[in-house]
Design an enzyme around this catalytic site. Structure first.
Site, PDB file in Angstrom:
ATOM      1  N   CYS A  36       0.846  -1.207   0.000  1.00 18.08           N
ATOM      2  CA  CYS A  36       0.000   0.000   0.000  1.00 18.08           C
ATOM      3  C   CYS A  36       0.882   1.258   0.000  1.00 18.08           C
ATOM      4  O   CYS A  36       1.482   1.604   1.019  1.00 18.08           O
ATOM      5  CB  CYS A  36      -0.918  -0.030   1.222  1.00 18.08           C
ATOM      6  N   CYS A  39      -0.081   3.971   2.482  1.00 17.82           N
ATOM      7  CA  CYS A  39       0.347   3.585   3.834  1.00 17.82           C
ATOM      8  C   CYS A  39       1.778   4.044   4.106  1.00 17.82           C
ATOM      9  O   CYS A  39       2.099   4.529   5.195  1.00 17.82           O
ATOM     10  CB  CYS A  39       0.265   2.068   4.014  1.00 17.82           C
TER      11      CYS A  39
END
Length: 283
Positions: A36, A39
């Protein structure tokens, strides 16, 4: 190397982190995954916040790929997701990437206020019956954050202990109806009892006698001392100032006035007000 307040969450420690740790400080859970990219953008921001609040925040990083069961238990639907836990309960959350300032604005209601430490110190001094120190600390806490209900309550308690009953009444009246809880009712009852105690028949008779003999300096000084003992400092100060206005050269009155001012605790608004009056009168 991770800071002491940054941990990785696993099935083995998540209960200790969420239940036990969140009773001591705010826990920020960062749900993330290695694939991700958002993230990876968010994590340095969360780590910077953890480093900024080492005593008040614990950053708990939960890798959703490695801890899929935990991620499912929390109902995570997108990454990154961040949840805030306090006392074992979720108090706020967001999904996606946010700036550090935006996240800190979300944290603010859940972090200790600058006045909290002063409030605790004031409460400890009240318990020790060190009323002067308690009043000074409580006034500082209130000055830091006058919207803090706990600061207002501890200042009311300290004001009662110091005999500042008019101030206590004014502070009580400023508490909204929604906040008039059991603590409020107890403080209100204490003010009423203190008012009764400060108005004994003996003192009332002495005050009446002094009012009828305004030129009797010894009697006025005696009444001022008794008023001070009854924690009615403002009335005592007013009586001494009335004497000094009649005779500014009276050293006995001047000394009594200065002694009373010096006896007031640091931060007492009475002290600042009457010191200014004394200065303007003498100079």
């Amino acid at each position: 190397m991770q800071a002491n307040n940054i941990v990785d969450v696993t099935t083995q420690n998540f209960q200790q982190v969420l239940i036990e740790q969140s009773r001591e400080r705010l826990v920020i859970i960062d749900f993330w995954a290695d694939w991700c990219e958002p993230c990876k953008q968010l994590m340095p921001t969360l780590e910077a916040i953890a480093n900024k609040y080492p005593d008040d925040v614990l950053l708990a990083k939960l890798n959703c790929d490695e801890q899929q069961e935990l991620a499912m238990q929390f109902g995570v639907r997108s990454l990154p997701t961040v949840a805030f836990f306090k006392d074992g309960q979720p108090v706020d959350s967001f999904a996606g990437v946010k700036s550090q300032s935006d996240i800190e604005a979300m944290l603010e209601p859940h972090l200790p206020s600058p006045s909290d430490d002063l409030i605790q110190q004031a409460q400890a001094k009240l318990a020790e019956q060190d009323n002067d120190a308690a009043y000074t600390l409580a006034k500082q806490a209130y000055d830091v954050d006058s919207t803090n209900l706990a600061a207002k309550k501890v200042l009311i308690a300290a004001a009662i202990a110091m005999g500042r009953l008019e101030q206590a009444q004014q502070l009580l009246q400023s508490i909204s109806l929604a906040d008039q809880d059991a603590d409020y009712q107890q403080l209100k009852a204490r003010v009423e009892l203190a008012e009764q105690a400060a108005d004994s028949p003996e003192l009332r008779a002495l005050v009446e006698q002094a009012d009828q003999q305004p030129d009797d300096i010894e009697l006025q000084l005696q009444v001022a001392a008794k008023l001070h003992e009854a924690q009615r400092a403002e009335e005592a100060l007013e009586r001494l100032f009335a004497l000094l206005q009649k005779d500014r050269s009276n050293d006995t009155v001047k000394k009594s006035l200065i002694d009373l001012l010096q006896a007031l605790p640091d931060g007492d608004p009475l002290a600042a007000t009457y010191r200014r009056r004394l200065y303007s009168m003498m100079y």
